[in-house]
Design an enzyme around this catalytic site. Structure first.
Site, PDB file in Angstrom:
ATOM      1  N   LYS A  34       0.146   0.467   3.697  1.00 39.43           N
ATOM      2  CA  LYS A  34       0.207  -0.330   4.935  1.00 39.43           C
ATOM      3  C   LYS A  34       0.078   0.535   6.189  1.00 39.43           C
ATOM      4  CE  LYS A  34       5.234  -0.473   5.637  1.00 39.43           C
ATOM      5  NZ  LYS A  34       5.228   0.285   6.884  1.00 39.43           N
ATOM      6  N   THR A  35       0.667   1.742   6.182  1.00 35.95           N
ATOM      7  CA  THR A  35       0.577   2.592   7.367  1.00 35.95           C
ATOM      8  C   THR A  35      -0.871   3.002   7.617  1.00 35.95           C
ATOM      9  OG1 THR A  35       2.801   3.434   6.905  1.00 35.95           O
ATOM     10  CG2 THR A  35       1.475   4.677   8.476  1.00 35.95           C
ATOM     11  N   ASP A 218       4.744  -3.452  12.799  1.00 39.14           N
ATOM     12  CA  ASP A 218       5.037  -2.910  11.469  1.00 39.14           C
ATOM     13  C   ASP A 218       6.359  -3.479  10.971  1.00 39.14           C
ATOM     14  OD1 ASP A 218       4.852  -1.367   9.199  1.00 39.14           O
ATOM     15  OD2 ASP A 218       5.481   0.494  10.165  1.00 39.14           O
ATOM     16  N   GLU A 219       6.538  -3.550   9.650  1.00 35.57           N
ATOM     17  CA  GLU A 219       7.799  -4.033   9.036  1.00 35.57           C
ATOM     18  C   GLU A 219       8.237  -5.371   9.638  1.00 35.57           C
ATOM     19  OE1 GLU A 219       8.770  -2.543   6.494  1.00 35.57           O
ATOM     20  OE2 GLU A 219       8.474  -0.376   6.639  1.00 35.57           O
ATOM     21  N   GLN A 249      10.494  -7.355   0.535  1.00 37.62           N
ATOM     22  CA  GLN A 249      11.289  -6.178   0.896  1.00 37.62           C
ATOM     23  C   GLN A 249      12.173  -6.438   2.116  1.00 37.62           C
ATOM     24  OE1 GLN A 249       9.511  -2.119   0.176  1.00 37.62           O
ATOM     25  NE2 GLN A 249       7.595  -3.262   0.307  1.00 37.62           N
ATOM     26  N   ARG A 594      10.597   2.311  -5.852  1.00 36.61           N
ATOM     27  CA  ARG A 594      10.650   3.686  -5.310  1.00 36.61           C
ATOM     28  C   ARG A 594      10.116   4.686  -6.327  1.00 36.61           C
ATOM     29  NH1 ARG A 594       9.898   2.353  -1.001  1.00 36.61           N
ATOM     30  NH2 ARG A 594       9.706   0.325  -1.999  1.00 36.61           N
TER      31      ARG A 594
END
Length: 720
Positions: A34-35, A218-219, A249, A594
């Protein structure tokens, strides 16, 4: 040049980056890049002449993420990013208010209060109004003010429902007046004042809507109501909002995050197409399939399915230990073996739901001589509340301990201020005595004198308890007598601290059980040693310990998710809250994703809680992972078989069967898993009586704790 920007992007990433000027929602799964998509979208817009660098506004949740975004952007394009509006919500709000301080009714050089500065300001207000700090604890007042600000409420909008809530509102009013007079703002005020500025000033609002035709977020799943309102005020009808997030998330409801903002954004901005980034570049297939299967149990998801072309990888290891100590020893042995195989300690992480769980793991690592680091937090014996409790314990052993005396003489608050402490220290220095001796001789009047007398009596009672009680009961008495437990129970965000204090009782009980020398002095020495310098030095290779919340955004070669028992993970507090179970499941999803290569899921049949052994049910999250993806281990299997090379050995509890009046004694063992036709699965806590009088106490997963008469109850052993 454009082709260079898009090189290496998959089809969905490319579609997101090259969207025309329109608002869009990008559902970006864990490890889906995503970044890269966000920064490449910014570079693509600039390169194609749709906007200049100063026409972009990008908001994220941490300064680190903002810096990374700018660094990646400069790596993609040879541009000067100086002056770009890229930052956190608080950072951008500060910038807005600095530019329009007069319109926001602030001095040009207004100062920002950090958390501690704000707490000090709250204390001054409480004292100015002559309120009792025990009834109106400063931290509670601080939380009251911040929570209302984050909901966009000034004092006038609060309707008190009793005397206490009216007093809290009065404190809020006085706090606001004090801040306005001194020209200071707290973090929550930055956002609220910015929203009010944009709401009340059409010229300023229209200026920024024209200035920023493109807004990137973002987020997005972590935004709260006020942050979403701020974004809506900045983004006019012609603004293209590029929102990137993952509803699976969303794990910060306790901070006010609203996952529903994603649905509202979809409706408010007329989003007709959601782009899903589902290809994962982090984990192997078995891990992703397990995480997908787990999260499907949540209702109302926007829906996506992570996949990878890296292959299935290794099966997920599931280990069911007999006790929390055995669970910790298993983890240590696996870490040791993996380290021997060449896996760096820093590429292994131990994740847990609650901070208090780290104590048993830390003890096992300390005993094994394995270097570790607690990420985003303190080691167990370094935590403030634990050090407070140990200070009281030190005074029970030796009231002349000046360090312990100073640490807790006014904690919990007793009204003993700095001037009274200076008087005590001066008296002790001139008389060459301890502070405890000086306190018995210096006459203090008023509230300070009352508080000091109460503190001295507390020490005397603890000294008497130390002579009469075993260690774990003494530890319980310390928490009760000192008022520490009560103090943290009354704090809005004190649940973690309460759990740490209760874990300290378990630490004392375990030490008493395992040590040959289990007196008070020996335990204090043990605590000091475990709080010593055995944590890995900065830069050294070290195992990573952290809560699942702290792990968000990180990734590791190997991940252990520990303590998978009902009431622990999912946490018992969440089970009583609306949508609490779904957030716990999202937290588990974050934990699992993770891991890059190997994932362990562990649980203990029994765990030391509050100084007593408690038996727990296996977490429902373990049952939601498809068995075909797992390699099941048990204590017996682990002892008998080579590491990971043997076929999985299913765990089975002691044999039991349907009971009846003829039973000579209860055919169930404490800690055994059982099933009832009506109440479902549970764990036996107690057994009493025999024959027709036999009965058992069972903790059922869904129905809670119940006593059952075996003459009538149709209770069966659970078959794992």
């Amino acid at each position: 040049m454009t082709s260079n920007l898009l090189e290496g992007l998959n089809a969905e990433q490319r579609a997101a980056v090259t969207l025309p000027r329109q608002s869009a929602l990008i559902l970006a799964g864990a490890g889906s890049g995503k970044t890269r998509v966000l920064t490449t979208r910014m570079a693509w817009l600039i390169q194609n002449g749709q906007v200049g660098p100063q026409g972009l506004l990008a908001v994220t949740f941490t300064n680190k993420a903002a810096r990374e975004m700018l660094a990646r952007l400069t790596a993609l394009l040879p541009i000067n990013t100086r002056g770009m509006w890229v930052g956190t919500f608080h950072g951008l709000c500060n910038r807005l208010l600095r530019a329009h301080a007069r319109e926001a009714r602030l001095p040009p050089l207004f100062q920002i209060l950090d958390v501690q500065d704000q707490l000090s300001a709250v204390k001054r207000v409480i004292r100015a109004l002559n309120f009792d700090e025990e009834r109106f604890a400063p931290r509670q007042v601080q939380q009251f003010i911040n929570s209302h600000k984050e909901e966009g409420r000034r004092p006038a909008a609060i309707e008190p429902f009793d005397v206490h809530s009216r007093a809290m509102r009065d404190l809020y009013v006085a706090y606001e007046a004090q801040c306005q007079k001194e020209g200071v703002v707290d973090f929550a005020e930055l956002l609220l004042r910015s929203v009010e500025l944009l709401q009340g000033n059409e010229l300023i609002r229209d200026h920024y809507r024209e200035r920023f035709p493109f807004v990137l977020v973002d987020e997005f799943q972590d935004t709260n109501r006020l942050q979403y309102l701020w974004l809506r005020l900045l983004a006019g009808p012609r603004t293209a909002v590029f929102a990137v997030g993952d509803d699976d998330q969303s794990i910060y409801a306790f901070r006010g995050a609203e996952v529903a903002n994603m649905r509202e954004f979809e409706r408010d901005y007329g989003i007709t197409q959601i782009i899903r980034l589902e290809q994962n570049y982090r984990s192997y297939g078995n891990i992703l399939d397990a995480a997908n299967a787990l999260i499907r149990h949540n209702q109302g998801r926007m829906g996506k399915n992570l996949w990878t072309d890296a292959g299935p990888g290794e099966p997920i290891r599931v280990y069911e230990a007999g006790s929390d100590g055995e669970e910790a020893r298993f983890v240590v042995e696996e870490v040791r073996a993996l380290s021997g195989e060449g896996v760096a300690l820093s590429q292994m992480a131990l994740l847990y739901r609650s901070n208090a769980q780290s104590r048993v793991l830390e003890h096992a690592l300390f005993s094994a001589g394995i270097g570790y680091r607690v990420y985003g937090g303190l080691r167990f014996f370094e935590r403030m509340e634990v050090k407070h409790a140990l200070a009281y314990l030190r005074l029970a052993a030796n009231p002349e301990d000046d360090g312990a005396f100073l640490r807790v003489i006014n904690f919990p608050p007793r009204g003993i201020g700095a001037r009274s402490l200076e008087l005590l220290q001066s008296q002790a220095e001139s008389a060459g005595s301890s502070l405890h001796q000086a306190a018995r001789q210096v006459p203090l009047g008023g509230k300070a004198g009352t508080g000091l007398n109460g503190f001295l009596l507390c020490i005397e009672r603890l000294r008497a308890a130390a002579a009469a009680l075993p260690l774990n009961e003494l530890m319980t008495a310390v928490l009760e007598e000192s008022g520490l437990l009560r103090h943290y129970q009354q704090e809005r965000d004190g649940a973690d601290r309460v759990e740490n204090l209760e874990e300290l009782v378990a630490a004392a009980a375990t030490f008493e059980h395992e040590s040959d020398d289990s007196d008070l002095a020996a335990f204090l020495s043990h605590a000091s040693l475990e709080a010593g310098d055995h944590e890995a030095a900065p830069g050294a290779d070290a195992l990573q310990l952290m809560t699942v919340h702290a792990a968000k955004g990180l990734e590791f070669q190997v991940v252990f998710v520990c303590g998978l028992e009902e009431g622990l993970f999912p946490h018992e507090n969440a089970l009583s809250e609306a949508d609490g179970l779904e957030e716990e499941r999202r937290l588990m999803y974050v934990a699992m994703t993770r891991a890059r290569q190997r994932l362990y899921l562990t649980r203990a049949e029994s765990r030391m809680l509050h100084g007593q052994v408690r038996y727990g049910l296996r977490s429902r999250f373990l049952d939601e992972v498809p068995p075909a993806l797992c390699r099941w281990l048990s204590g017996a299997a682990f002892q008998k078989a080579p590491r990971f090379d043997a076929e999985p050995v299913p765990f089975r509890p002691p044999a039991g069967g349907q009971t009846g009046p003829s039973s000579a004694r209860p055919p169930f063992a404490i800690g055994q898993s059982v099933v009832h036709a009506k109440f479902g699965s549970g764990v036996v806590l107690k057994c009493e009586g025999s024959g027709s009088d036999a009965r058992v106490q069972v903790n059922f997963r869904d129905a809670g704790v119940k006593w059952l008469a075996l003459a009538f109850a149709r209770l069966n052993s659970a078959d794992f």
